[in-house]
Scaffold this motif. Structure first.
Motif, PDB file in Angstrom:
ATOM      1  N   HIS A   4      41.987  46.885  38.126  1.00 21.94           N
ATOM      2  CA  HIS A   4      42.961  45.887  37.863  1.00 21.94           C
ATOM      3  C   HIS A   4      42.499  45.278  36.277  1.00 21.94           C
ATOM      4  O   HIS A   4      41.841  45.831  35.604  1.00 21.94           O
ATOM      5  N   TYR A  16      37.010  45.044  45.720  1.00 22.29           N
ATOM      6  CA  TYR A  16      37.186  45.940  44.302  1.00 22.29           C
ATOM      7  C   TYR A  16      36.025  46.757  44.119  1.00 22.29           C
ATOM      8  O   TYR A  16      34.884  46.456  44.558  1.00 22.29           O
ATOM      9  N   ASP A  21      43.295  38.560  34.793  1.00 15.41           N
ATOM     10  CA  ASP A  21      42.626  37.760  35.788  1.00 15.41           C
ATOM     11  C   ASP A  21      43.386  37.912  37.240  1.00 15.41           C
ATOM     12  O   ASP A  21      43.643  37.324  37.739  1.00 15.41           O
ATOM     13  N   GLN A  22      44.010  39.233  37.431  1.00 14.87           N
ATOM     14  CA  GLN A  22      44.583  39.735  38.534  1.00 14.87           C
ATOM     15  C   GLN A  22      43.984  39.335  39.944  1.00 14.87           C
ATOM     16  O   GLN A  22      44.337  39.225  40.854  1.00 14.87           O
ATOM     17  N   ARG A  23      42.580  39.468  39.828  1.00 12.00           N
ATOM     18  CA  ARG A  23      41.724  39.362  40.937  1.00 12.00           C
ATOM     19  C   ARG A  23      41.933  38.015  41.338  1.00 12.00           C
ATOM     20  O   ARG A  23      41.836  37.802  42.978  1.00 12.00           O
ATOM     21  N   ARG A  50      45.832  50.121  42.096  1.00 11.97           N
ATOM     22  CA  ARG A  50      45.787  49.016  41.077  1.00 11.97           C
ATOM     23  C   ARG A  50      46.790  47.889  41.710  1.00 11.97           C
ATOM     24  O   ARG A  50      47.445  47.985  42.948  1.00 11.97           O
ATOM     25  N   PRO A  51      46.319  46.739  41.642  1.00 15.96           N
ATOM     26  CA  PRO A  51      47.274  45.717  42.198  1.00 15.96           C
ATOM     27  C   PRO A  51      48.636  45.760  42.408  1.00 15.96           C
ATOM     28  O   PRO A  51      49.344  46.452  41.456  1.00 15.96           O
ATOM     29  N   SER A  70      35.209  49.605  39.600  1.00 11.12           N
ATOM     30  CA  SER A  70      36.571  49.526  39.184  1.00 11.12           C
ATOM     31  C   SER A  70      36.917  49.372  37.703  1.00 11.12           C
ATOM     32  O   SER A  70      36.204  48.747  36.824  1.00 11.12           O
ATOM     33  N   VAL A 113      45.601  38.095  43.427  1.00  4.31           N
ATOM     34  CA  VAL A 113      45.997  38.934  44.595  1.00  4.31           C
ATOM     35  C   VAL A 113      45.869  38.337  45.989  1.00  4.31           C
ATOM     36  O   VAL A 113      46.754  38.450  46.970  1.00  4.31           O
TER      37      VAL A 113
END
Length: 588
Positions: free
Chosen positions: A428, A466, A431-433, A334-335, A470, A436
């Motif tokens: 994830h 990803y 909106d973590q993508r 994970r992030p 995921s 990163v």
């Protein structure tokens, strides 16, 4: 207490027994013994006399609840007295159990974190944490009545293991547990020895049925390596964990060389200045330390006149560098904590604007809490007034790897920087993508840092991908125990992240973790001796890091860039606590 009386009926044995009874009568003549009775029971646990109705043959014994029954004329006891004279040697049950099980090879001490554990309890814990059934079956009782042997087998997840034997059911159960644990451990060691062959075979089989993109192959290889490593873990297992792995790719084949799990850091009261404790036990950091250990192993076998599997000589710096056909990948389940994971989806506009102003800030995690706070925020003492440790987050450390390389300062004495080709994130949330890329490399691209850095150092922008499958991970409470494994290790090491030690009850004499600074520094000295660089062996840990001058110049440039760009001040544990001032163990 247990006693053994010869079972052969001889006149000498009967004479000795009659003399034995006469001595008892004389010793207890004031007790009112009656004549004509012919049985005596000695309770060896309390060494007391009491009547018993059952009878046995002359010279034989009957073991009943740690009591020996001998045939004799039965004295009637009005008042129980303690009998102290014994004609035969007695052995304590616990000592006898240890002697009986001594010949069985159990699990190594490091697997049980250097704590004596009952093998039955270890096996039952193994079944509970992995949600498999563990049961024991009494097979048979063999041998004469006075020297019986009990046979018991253990069954784990419908697999029955070799029988254990003992002079009691308790000992037989322990022996069966030891045999089952040893079989599973040996099997796990064999699987780890062939881990990368198993991984590539599995990927080849899966690739026949469907196309596997790069990120899926990296994820599957990392998870498979974790499964194999956990076959050698029998205590403190956790099903939910954060996982990270370093992989090498060469001509389409993947090799997992460093593995780690965890998301905790050491508490301040356990901090040690001799390098024996692991301070930051998040998965990415543990995996990177395992990767550094792998690089040290490879340097220790490097020969200048022979081709090497991953290294070649640089014509520019005259240091060793990674071969062009070898790529390094990082997998994280994970992030990473910090700037990459600090901003899930925020719908409230005022809160969203405040969060945007804090994006990119350098952050620290604290030893007794969850989350991360900017480095410019003051941190008060905890509830009991003790100081709390602040450690830079994984997002910030990965950011620095993308400017300095993952090899670190020590290895920069021998190696050019090693950069990541890709970062694969298994899951994830929110909106973590979108955060990163900024967190792990974007903060280095603003300003004129690229003009300041001198080759071979540069700003690396690894591909961040990803897997198609995921999932959104569930936020769970951090786990105290983590594991680490480097290719070539016989088993996975369990580490207590709160104390930073691989021992359950660490003391001054407890061995340090494989990925601790002390052990890595010892490996560094082996490399110095192998490559004939004696001047580095006279320095302490901090001095050896400072000896990599070009690395230190690039490091200071990055720290200055982050400060002038408004991202905050980098907090160094060595500058605050002096954690890198120790020497190699032989020089203490």
């Amino acid at each position: 207490m247990r006693s053994v009386i010869p079972g052969v009926q001889t006149s000498a044995c009967r004479r000795r027994e009659r003399s034995f009874i006469e001595d008892i009568k004389k010793s207890f003549c004031s007790g009112g013994w009656s004549q004509g009775n012919n049985h005596l029971l000695i309770n060896m646990e309390f060494t007391a006399l009491q009547p018993r109705k059952s009878r046995v043959n002359t010279g034989q014994c009957e073991i009943v609840s740690y009591m020996v029954v001998c045939n004799a004329k039965r004295p009637f006891i009005r008042r129980r007295r303690v009998f102290t004279r014994q004609l035969i040697d007695d052995v304590d049950d616990n000592n006898n159990d240890e002697l009986e099980l001594e010949g069985l090879e159990g699990l190594p001490d490091r697997v049980l974190m250097f704590v004596r554990r009952d093998p039955v309890s270890v096996l039952m814990e193994y079944g509970q944490t992995r949600e498999v059934k563990v049961s024991f079956t009494d097979i048979i009782r063999s041998g004469p009545h006075h020297a019986s042997r009990f046979h018991t087998s253990a069954t784990v997840d419908e697999e029955t293991f070799p029988q254990g034997t003992g002079t009691s059911k308790k000992n037989a159960k322990k022996a069966a547990s030891i045999l089952a644990l040893r079989v599973m451990y040996d099997r796990g060691m064999q699987s780890l020895r062939d881990a990368n062959h198993i991984i590539n075979t599995d990927l080849k089989i899966l690739g026949r049925n469907e196309f596997l993109p790069h990120e899926t192959r990296v994820m599957l290889a990392s998870r498979r390596a974790l499964e194999l490593a956990e076959q050698t873990q029998f205590i403190n297992y956790s099903k939910d964990k954060v996982v990270a792995a370093f992989l090498l790719e060469n001509r389409g084949r993947f090799k997992v060389v460093g593995l780690g799990t965890g998301n905790r850091c050491i508490q301040y009261q356990h901090l040690a200045l001799d390098g024996s404790r692991v301070i930051h036990s998040h998965a990415e950091i543990i995996a990177r330390r395992a990767f550094i250990r792998y690089l040290l192993k490879q340097l220790a076998i490097y020969k200048a006149k022979e081709p090497h599997a991953i290294f070649t000589r640089s014509h520019v710096t005259q240091l060793l560098q990674l071969r062009d056909d070898v790529k390094v990948h990082l997998y994280i389940s994970r992030p990473p904590c910090g700037d990459a994971a600090a901003f899930p989806t925020i719908t409230n506009f005022p809160n969203r604007m405040r969060a945007i102003r804090k994006q990119g800030q350098l952050r620290t995690i604290i030893d007794d809490g969850e989350g991360a706070i900017p480095t410019d925020f003051p941190l008060p003492a905890n509830a009991n007034g003790k100081e709390r440790l602040r450690v830079m987050t994984c997002s910030d450390k990965i950011l620095r790897w993308n400017g300095l390389g993952v090899q670190g300062a020590l290895l920069s004495n021998f190696l050019d920087p090693i950069y990541l080709s890709s970062v694969v994130i298994g899951s994830h949330t929110g909106d973590q993508r979108g955060h990163v890329p900024r967190a792990v490399s974007g903060r280095l691209k603003c300003g004129r840092l690229h003009e300041v850095l001198q080759r071979p150092y540069r700003i690396c922008s690894p591909e961040i991908v990803y897997p198609p499958s995921s999932d959104v991970y569930a936020i769970t409470k951090s786990k105290q125990y983590c594991i680490t494994w480097t290719q070539g290790d016989p088993d996975a090491e369990v580490l207590d992240a709160v104390t930073g030690a691989c021992a359950m009850e660490p003391t001054a004499d407890s061995p340090a973790s494989r990925v601790s600074k002390r052990v890595l520094f010892a490996c560094f000295h082996d490399v110095c001796e192998h490559l004939k660089v004696p001047h580095l062996m006279t320095l302490n840990y901090a001095g050896a890091k400072q000896a990599a001058h070009s690395y230190q110049q690039a490091k200071m440039a990055i720290i200055q860039h982050l400060k002038t760009s408004g991202f905050g001040q980098w907090l160094s544990l060595h500058e605050i606590y002096g954690t890198d001032t120790f020497f190699e163990e032989e020089k203490l």
